[in-house]
Design an enzyme around this catalytic site. Structure first.
Site, mmCIF file in Angstrom:
data_model
loop_
_atom_site.group_PDB
_atom_site.id
_atom_site.type_symbol
_atom_site.label_atom_id
_atom_site.label_comp_id
_atom_site.label_asym_id
_atom_site.label_seq_id
_atom_site.Cartn_x
_atom_site.Cartn_y
_atom_site.Cartn_z
ATOM 1 N N ASP A 31 0.826 -1.200 0.000
ATOM 2 C CA ASP A 31 0.000 0.000 0.000
ATOM 3 C C ASP A 31 0.866 1.258 0.000
ATOM 4 O O ASP A 31 1.907 1.295 0.660
ATOM 5 C CB ASP A 31 -0.892 -0.006 1.249
ATOM 6 C CG ASP A 31 -2.013 1.016 1.173
ATOM 7 O OD1 ASP A 31 -2.311 1.502 0.061
ATOM 8 O OD2 ASP A 31 -2.587 1.342 2.229
ATOM 9 N N ASN A 79 -9.950 -1.866 -6.970
ATOM 10 C CA ASN A 79 -9.061 -0.983 -7.743
ATOM 11 C C ASN A 79 -9.580 -0.719 -9.152
ATOM 12 O O ASN A 79 -9.108 0.218 -9.816
ATOM 13 C CB ASN A 79 -7.654 -1.582 -7.830
ATOM 14 C CG ASN A 79 -6.901 -1.549 -6.521
ATOM 15 O OD1 ASN A 79 -6.024 -2.377 -6.270
ATOM 16 N ND2 ASN A 79 -7.226 -0.599 -5.639
#
Length: 258
Positions: A31, A79
């Site tokens: 991340d 995403n």
């Protein structure tokens, strides 16, 4: 060598000395590529590319340390909500990296099997073809395993496993009374079996596991290490700190078992 580099090297050796128990399976939530890029004033695509460079370093470190299974949370089902330009850039980067795997001498020397986990129906055909080629090129290897989670969602994974099991029940190939946790686990992924997760690492200063490997990680009570650095800034020191958390847990289990 600068003073900082020398201190870091000493600290790395100290951390390595502390870690006696090496996790078999480490899962990483990578991340912070976009936030790293924003903070550095660079393009988002450059942040993703720097993150991919970090991934290659971490894989080398993990292999050297004796971690046999690595699962990388590379692209989630959520995403897909990103803008089309970023998606196109990411898919091109994924194609490039999977293509490189086929000729990477480190992969073949260390006999690393590479496979994708996730919903293949959501990915473009050209990317899938490249993934298939990388999986075929490494399919006979069994010393180390890299699982790349693309188009991945933990609940979606369990739904697909349930559908697969129900299909076998309808065909008469499986007795519902014989369904066990091992049955579910065997239907979670195609390809090489993936063992339970020993350690989850999440970068980017966010303390959640984001629907990642709920059966293999949460279901097996894996150790979890959250750290502040964005993924492109992740260091070997951070990996060793995470492994120290796992080591401390294993030492506690040994003491309680006495």
């Amino acid at each position: 060598m600068t003073l900082r580099t020398g201190i870091d090297a000493l600290y790395e050796r100290y951390l390595r000395w502390q870690v006696k128990h090496i996790p078999r399976h480490v899962a990483v939530i990578q991340d912070g590529n976009r936030r790293f890029a924003r903070n550095q004033g660079i393009e988002t695509a450059t942040g993703h590319r720097l993150g991919a460079d970090t991934t290659e370093q971490v894989l080398d470190w993990a292999c050297d340390l004796g971690v046999r299974h690595i699962t990388l949370y590379t692209f989630s089902t959520e995403n897909f909500r990103r803008d089309q330009g970023e998606l196109a850039s990411l898919f091109a980067l994924f194609r490039e990296k999977f293509t490189a795997i086929i000729k990477d001498e480190r992969v073949h020397r260390n006999r690393i099997r590479v496979q994708m986990i996730g919903d293949r129906s959501l990915l473009p055909d050209d990317l899938l073809a490249t993934i298939d080629a990388a999986e075929e090129a490494t399919g006979a290897y069994d010393d180390y395993f890299i699982n790349v989670a693309l188009a991945y969602g933990g609940r979606n994974e369990i739904v697909h496993a349930a559908r697969s099991i129900l299909g076998e029940v309808r065909q008469g190939a499986l007795d519902p009374a014989a369904i066990t946790p091992d049955t579910v686990e065997s239907h979670l992924h195609r390809g090489a079996p993936i063992p339970p997760v020993d350690l989850i690492i999440r970068t980017g200063n966010d303390s959640r596991t984001s629907n990642f490997l709920p059966w293999l990680a949460n279901g097996h009570e894996s150790a979890v290490y959250f750290c502040a650095p964005y993924w492109p800034a992740f260091r070997k020191i951070d990996l060793l700190r995470a492994m120290r958390v796992y080591d401390q847990r294993m030492r506690l289990k040994e003491r309680l078992a006495r």
